[in-house]
Scaffold this active site. Sequence first.
Site, PDB file in Angstrom:
ATOM      1  N   ILE A 248       0.730  -1.108   0.009  1.00  0.00           N
ATOM      2  CA  ILE A 248       0.045   0.051   0.228  1.00  0.00           C
ATOM      3  C   ILE A 248       0.740   1.283   0.164  1.00  0.00           C
ATOM      4  O   ILE A 248       1.170   1.842   1.061  1.00  0.00           O
ATOM      5  CB  ILE A 248      -1.138  -0.149   1.312  1.00  0.00           C
ATOM      6  CG1 ILE A 248      -1.790  -1.134   1.166  1.00  0.00           C
ATOM      7  CG2 ILE A 248      -1.868   1.221   1.215  1.00  0.00           C
ATOM      8  CD1 ILE A 248      -2.689  -1.226  -0.157  1.00  0.00           C
ATOM      9  N   HIS A 249       1.258   1.535  -1.167  1.00  0.00           N
ATOM     10  CA  HIS A 249       1.928   2.815  -1.372  1.00  0.00           C
ATOM     11  C   HIS A 249       1.186   4.046  -1.545  1.00  0.00           C
ATOM     12  O   HIS A 249      -0.200   3.964  -1.544  1.00  0.00           O
ATOM     13  CB  HIS A 249       3.195   2.664  -2.265  1.00  0.00           C
ATOM     14  CG  HIS A 249       2.637   2.144  -3.593  1.00  0.00           C
ATOM     15  ND1 HIS A 249       2.134   3.175  -4.590  1.00  0.00           N
ATOM     16  CD2 HIS A 249       2.483   1.233  -4.355  1.00  0.00           C
ATOM     17  CE1 HIS A 249       1.792   2.656  -5.594  1.00  0.00           C
ATOM     18  NE2 HIS A 249       1.922   1.432  -5.482  1.00  0.00           N
TER      19      HIS A 249
END
Lengths: 86, 579
Positions: A13-14
């Site tokens: 989850i960037h």
Amino acid sequence: MEKQFTIKNPQGIHARPAGAIMKKANEFPNATISLEFNGRKVSAKSITGVLTLGMKAGDAVNVITEGDQAAEALDAVGAVLETVLD
Amino acid sequence: MQLKGIAAASGYAIGPAFIMQEQAQDVERKVIDASQVEAEVSRLQHAVNQAMAELEKIKDDTAAKLGEHHAEIFATHILVLQDEEFVGQALEKVRSESVNAEYALHEVAQQLIDIFSSMDSEYMRERAADFRDVSKRVLAALSGEKSASLNDFESPVVLFAHDLTPSDTAQLDRSKVAGFATNIGGRTSHSAIMARSMEIPAVVGLKNGTETVNNGDMIILDGARGLIIVHPDQDTIAAYEEKKQKFEKRQEEMKLYKDKPTVTLDGKHVELVANIGNPEDALGARNNGAEGVGLFRTEFLYMGRDNFPTEEEQYQAYTTVAETLGKEKPVVIRTLDIGGDKELPYLELPHEMNPFLGYRAIRICLDQVDLFKTQLRAILRASVHGNIKMMYPMIATLAELRQANAILDETKAELDKEGIAYNKDMEVGMMVEIPAAAIIADQLAKEVDFFSIGTNDLVQYTMAADRMNEKVSHLTQPFNPAVLRLIRMVIDAAHKEGKWAGMCGEMAGNLTAIPILLGLGLDEFSMSASSVLPARVLLSRLSREDMQDIAAQALMMEHEDEIQRFVQERVEAVNQLLV
């Protein structure tokens, strides 16, 4: 309500997926939506909070919702968590 | 003088150095008078608004110049500036501690930067850069300074900086900045990712580049090798000028081949696929135009931890890759290849005199059947999510292959009993990396769906030369006639049984080797993602029929040097593409 979801995005989850999660969570103004991972709990409505969890592909994260539309919020945020966005 | 860093974006830049000086930003803690607190709050709010307006403009410019995809990072920066957890906290700090806006913002940003910096994934560590970038912009707005342009140069420079923020990078003008080098950062930093898209050659992680190089020093930046040459001589400059021209021409050509199938001049389709080491690499494979994955190494699942990965963890990882690439694209998963030089703390392996000839890979799996079965179950379950194939590493004998297949059948029967779905037609193949297997390839071919030749080990075992030992590195000869003849045996044996033969060693992406391999009839070439497009350009210019002739002649030669020279001289397309 509470349910576990698994991160599918290969890069975790960037910034982009975190933005998508936060936007989805904010579609439920009267629900409290939290993500719990690795002993930390943050608001899904804060991009900073979501990013600081550092969730990677394969990580299992708990989504916890309360308030109006808690069930809908749970499914909607969970679906974004499991989406692949590069 | 040479400086070595991390190759971030390939290409070559030649020109004078320009050192970007860090503007020191005032983050001194100042206590303010209670009557001034609300004014300070509104000063911070005002600076945040100004920063957001700047970011809107950078976002639009970037979208126009580089596409929406790259502009999204700035949309994220804007979201961060709207976030209660960030700016809200800073505003709160001004009020509760009666401190100046600069200090409050810097403190809140620093806490977040510390969190990201301590994460174990390089990708997440790089997110610290986003918060540095955002807070730097707000601090600049607070100081009332205009940030200096990085493009005020009369002729192109090689830019040196401690670090470049995503917004610095997005605003670089390629006609003014021929390349850039930074002291910190890695291949997955935003600046590195953007440099690759903008096609600005870049080297990152130089540690002390800005201190070692002086303004105006003549510089060659080699983005392919991660190298900086300071004060090169005339011959070196001339050599690099030539490389640069060739490289730029090749880049233009490659664009035409990105999402095309790989078809030779005489209309033969060969499969051009990528080697990957973890699910993250699947994106790189896809973005580089690979037609699938020819080698998915599964060791990453087992390494850097204290216990075996569960079936579920493995299933998730395999499914992720299959889904990232899309339903039709093949993904060849190699079962565990541990041992040798790769150790697992929780799998107690005895210390060995010759680990490469020892207890490793399929040898461990056939001995510790539970470990093997867990992986087979995970692969079988994932096989319904895409075009998944599987192969065994380090098979030396027919008995080993049969034993592995028997365990696979047992596992399938168990899944059937439990009513768990899997693809009953999943292709099962083996790696050929041991000369013994190459020599009996005709027998093995009857009992597999495909071969994949692992050249790194095949060369090492054929030549009996440890590829880690520099004293015998001259014997690591993929072009040795002995190796080429073994490769031919394997391909011929597969074809005789109507099976396909691939290659997943470094050799498959070697531009000088490709004509020979094509001529020998290789069906699948699997290589690192960055080699895919150059290989496709080359294969599109070769005819299989002509290369059969080249291969036949090459295999009659006596030395590996002779063979390489012969291919480079006779096949014009190779000569054009070698950079």
